[in-house]
Design an enzyme around this catalytic site. Structure first.
Site, short mmCIF file in Angstrom:
data_model
loop_
_atom_site.label_atom_id
_atom_site.label_comp_id
_atom_site.label_asym_id
_atom_site.label_seq_id
_atom_site.Cartn_x
_atom_site.Cartn_y
_atom_site.Cartn_z
N LEU A 1 0.87 -1.17 0.00
CA LEU A 1 0.00 0.00 0.00
C LEU A 1 0.90 1.22 0.00
O LEU A 1 1.99 1.21 0.61
CB LEU A 1 -0.89 0.03 1.26
CG LEU A 1 -1.92 -1.09 1.42
CD1 LEU A 1 -2.62 -0.94 2.77
CD2 LEU A 1 -2.95 -1.07 0.29
N ASP A 2 0.47 2.29 -0.67
CA ASP A 2 1.24 3.54 -0.63
C ASP A 2 1.40 4.02 0.81
O ASP A 2 0.56 3.71 1.68
CB ASP A 2 0.54 4.63 -1.44
CG ASP A 2 0.52 4.32 -2.94
OD1 ASP A 2 1.37 3.55 -3.40
OD2 ASP A 2 -0.36 4.87 -3.64
N LYS A 3 2.42 4.81 1.04
CA LYS A 3 2.69 5.34 2.38
C LYS A 3 1.44 5.99 2.98
O LYS A 3 1.10 5.75 4.14
CB LYS A 3 3.82 6.36 2.31
CG LYS A 3 4.10 7.10 3.61
CD LYS A 3 5.15 8.19 3.43
CE LYS A 3 5.31 9.01 4.68
NZ LYS A 3 6.29 10.12 4.50
N THR B 1 -1.69 5.64 2.11
CA THR B 1 -2.92 4.85 2.02
C THR B 1 -3.00 3.96 3.26
O THR B 1 -2.04 3.26 3.59
CB THR B 1 -2.93 3.97 0.75
OG1 THR B 1 -2.89 4.81 -0.40
CG2 THR B 1 -4.17 3.10 0.70
N ARG C 1 -5.71 6.13 -7.92
CA ARG C 1 -5.42 7.57 -7.94
C ARG C 1 -5.41 8.12 -9.36
O ARG C 1 -5.95 9.20 -9.65
CB ARG C 1 -4.10 7.84 -7.23
CG ARG C 1 -4.11 7.41 -5.76
CD ARG C 1 -2.72 7.31 -5.18
NE ARG C 1 -2.03 8.59 -5.15
CZ ARG C 1 -0.74 8.73 -4.84
NH1 ARG C 1 0.00 7.66 -4.58
NH2 ARG C 1 -0.20 9.92 -4.82
#
Length: 310
Positions: free
Chosen positions: A138-140, A142, A238
């Site tokens: 997961l993105d930082k 998110t 996104r």
């Protein structure tokens, strides 16, 4: 550092790319070598040559070596974990926003992996030094559900499931604008041609598919949406939502994060709410749910109050 190779009689007739890969230090990848040759940065007797060039005995091959990378050592850290589920094979965590999943050369502490190494004493070595047990990311900024393998059996099974799209992932997002009841986005995605840290819609990119449905519209200002990506491209949700005209609130890369601060937004409003996989040992289908974090609940309240006051 300049590297020089003198072609021996044994290597006479070898392809240029083969001999350079063979003679380069172990930390130099084949990809790096091929890129250097294509960019005419590898010279044979001071002349650039193509990868398929057949070298001759006594020729001098020169090229610049990258610095030897530092060996990363990942240490356990006492960082609180919001554990959704755990057994002998897997651990499922509701990741807080602002936490990087695994260490990077510039960031080796304070990651989810550091926390997991402290919690799971035998996790080290499963899947690599810096990414033990990590099968997806997961993105930082998110938040939400992420599953980690605790042994080799789980690592192999889960990695295969994600690769072959046998998992199901659902997200909650807050986006700008008034979204329709439901929608489908199937734009192909590729690395941005200029900014390599970004992704962009590109016809020659990788096939990407996202479905979404609206949970609530906050007038024309923003919308709460349930998003189901069917492929797993970098930044897929996104990029897709931005391309449809509904960028995520707080997205500093694809949206207008500064403008969104008036709603109390401090990061991109994206939460991995639900994940379904087959258990690596039993094969049983399991669904894990991560509750919505406090900051997203606060933004929802703020938007609701704003609409009421209008």
């Amino acid at each position: 550092m300049l590297q020089e190779i003198i072609v021996s009689s044994r290597e006479d007739g070898w392809r240029l790319d083969k001999i350079v890969v063979e003679k380069a230090p172990p930390w130099v990848s084949r990809t790096f070598v091929q890129r250097q040759i294509k960019e005419t940065k590898v010279f044979v007797d001071r002349k650039p040559r193509k990868p398929a060039y057949k070298v001759k005995t006594g020729e001098s091959i020169t090229f610049e070596l990258p610095d030897k990378p530092e060996v990363l050592s990942v240490e356990p850290e006492e960082i609180p974990l919001n554990i959704v589920f755990e057994d002998h094979d897997i651990i499922v965590v509701n990741k807080d926003p602002g936490i990087i999943v695994h260490p990077l050369p510039r960031k080796q502490t304070g990651t989810l992996v550091n926390a997991l190494l402290n919690h799971c004493m035998d996790l080290q070595g499963i899947g690599g030094v810096t990414r033990p047990g990590i099968v997806h990311r997961l993105d930082k900024d998110t938040s939400g559900v992420i599953i980690v393998a605790k042994n080799d059996l789980a690592q192999v099974s889960l990695s295969s499931q994600f690769k072959n799209r046998l998992t199901s992932k659902d997200y909650i997002a807050i986006v700008r604008g008034k979204t329709p009841i439901s929608g489908k986005v199937d734009y192909s995605i590729a690395r941005h041609p200029v900014n390599r840290l970004k992704m962009s819609v590109n016809e020659s990119g990788k096939e990407s598919l996202t479905y979404y449905r609206t949970l609530k519209n906050f007038s024309e200002i923003a919308s709460l949406v349930f998003v189901s990506p069917k492929t797993g491209r970098t930044h897929q949700i996104r990029v897709h939502m931005r391309e449809k005209g509904f960028p995520l609130l707080g997205d500093a890369v694809y949206g207008k994060a500064r403008d969104d601060e008036i709603f109390g937004v401090k990061r991109q409003m994206l939460h991995a709410a639900r994940l379904t996989v087959s258990h690596p040992r039993s094969g049983k289908r399991m669904t894990f749910i991560a509750s919505l974090p406090a900051d997203m609940k606060e933004v929802i309240v703020n938007l609701s109050e704003l609409v009421t006051k209008r």
